[in-house]
Scaffold this active site. Structure first.
Site, PDB file in Angstrom:
ATOM      1  N   MET A  41      55.680  24.336 -27.951  1.00  7.16           N
ATOM      2  CA  MET A  41      54.390  23.773 -27.524  1.00  7.16           C
ATOM      3  C   MET A  41      53.248  24.426 -28.303  1.00  7.16           C
ATOM      4  SD  MET A  41      55.103  23.500 -23.405  1.00  7.16           S
ATOM      5  CE  MET A  41      55.222  25.278 -23.196  1.00  7.16           C
ATOM      6  N   ASP A  42      53.075  23.989 -29.527  1.00  7.29           N
ATOM      7  CA  ASP A  42      52.141  24.625 -30.447  1.00  7.29           C
ATOM      8  C   ASP A  42      50.798  23.887 -30.475  1.00  7.29           C
ATOM      9  OD1 ASP A  42      51.281  26.426 -32.330  1.00  7.29           O
ATOM     10  OD2 ASP A  42      52.169  25.377 -34.022  1.00  7.29           O
TER      11      ASP A  42
END
Length: 282
Positions: A41-42
């Site tokens: 989850m960047d």
């Protein structure tokens, strides 16, 4: 009168959207569906910075994106979802930022355990993978409570990698394997110095990885366009389909997930062939 009309319109649109989703899920189900999707989850911090949102705001919006994504995955029949929430390396960030993320994590874990949460709606079992000793006591206790509370749930599985790196996971498995083998020798002859062949085997390690009870990911999605795994599930992703959509994590939506599954279905025959060849070689 206008308020009632607005509510009716909203309800109608919701039903139409729900019907559209079910039709799309049905179409997707005619192709091979992933059993396990992993997400890096960047982009939470970049999202917040680009919009002038205060510290922690990006992660909070990112949590909402996670809940929506989980719902879509489970409605599609995806059994396992794994997310990279916080790396061991992230502890090197500014103390106030780390503290903010940890506080938010504790709050969101408590939310997940509420009666009306997605966890109870789908009967989700929650895992937390990582070096949990690195967490502060309140967060670690919240993590342990979540795992204990959901341990008997029989629905889909959500695994959260926190205080995690893949190299740390592998080192942990090696240490556990060596300790078990040495203990066996000591039980036989009272000495831990007997020469042992195959002290560490691949099979031993795989049984001692955090992911031992979970199939390897079919798809790994890293948002924000980054193409690195960043020390995430290095052992388990040999045959995973890696994808790097450009949206930042809080922007990740239903259409991005559908596109990811379509891309996976397109390369599935090739991935299946690779796995088959690997099994024959082993």
């Amino acid at each position: 009168m206008e308020k009632k009309s607005s509510i009716k319109s909203s309800t109608l649109l919701g039903r139409i959207w729900g019907f559209f989703q079910k039709c799309l899920f049905l179409v997707l189900s005619f192709g091979p569906m992933p059993n396990h999707i992993a997400f890096i989850m960047d982009g939470n911090r970049r999202f917040a910075k680009s919009r002038g949102i205060k510290q922690g705001g990006g992660h909070s919006i990112g949590f909402a994106a996670l809940i929506s994504t989980l719902q879509y995955c489970y409605e599609m029949g995806v059994k396992y979802v794994t997310v990279y929430a916080f790396s061991i390396d992230n502890f090197k960030r500014k103390p106030e930022e780390v503290q903010s993320v940890m506080k938010l994590m504790q709050e969101k874990i408590d939310e997940l355990l509420k009666e009306e949460s997605i966890v109870n709606e789908y009967g989700i079992r929650i895992n937390f993978w990582g070096n949990l000793k690195l967490l502060s006591d309140p967060v670690r206790l919240a993590v342990e409570k979540a795992m204990t509370t959901t341990a008997k749930n029989t629905g889909p599985v959500l695994s959260v990698c926190v205080a995690y790196t893949s190299t740390d996971e592998i080192m942990h498995a090696i240490e556990e394997s060596c300790t078990k083998k040495i203990n066996k020798v000591q039980e036989r002859n009272g000495s831990g110095y007997e020469i042992m062949e195959n002290l560490v085997s691949v099979a031993d390690l795989e049984q001692l990885l955090y992911t031992a009870d979970c199939p390897d990911p079919d798809i790994v999605i890293r948002t924000s366009g980054e193409t690195r795994l960043s020390n995430f599930l290095l052992w388990q992703t040999t045959f995973s389909h890696l994808q790097n959509p450009s949206p930042l994590w809080p922007e990740f939506s239903f259409r991005h997930l559908v596109w990811a599954i379509l891309e996976y279905q397109k390369v599935y025959p090739y991935l299946k062939e690779l796995r088959s060849k690997n099994k024959k070689q082993n």
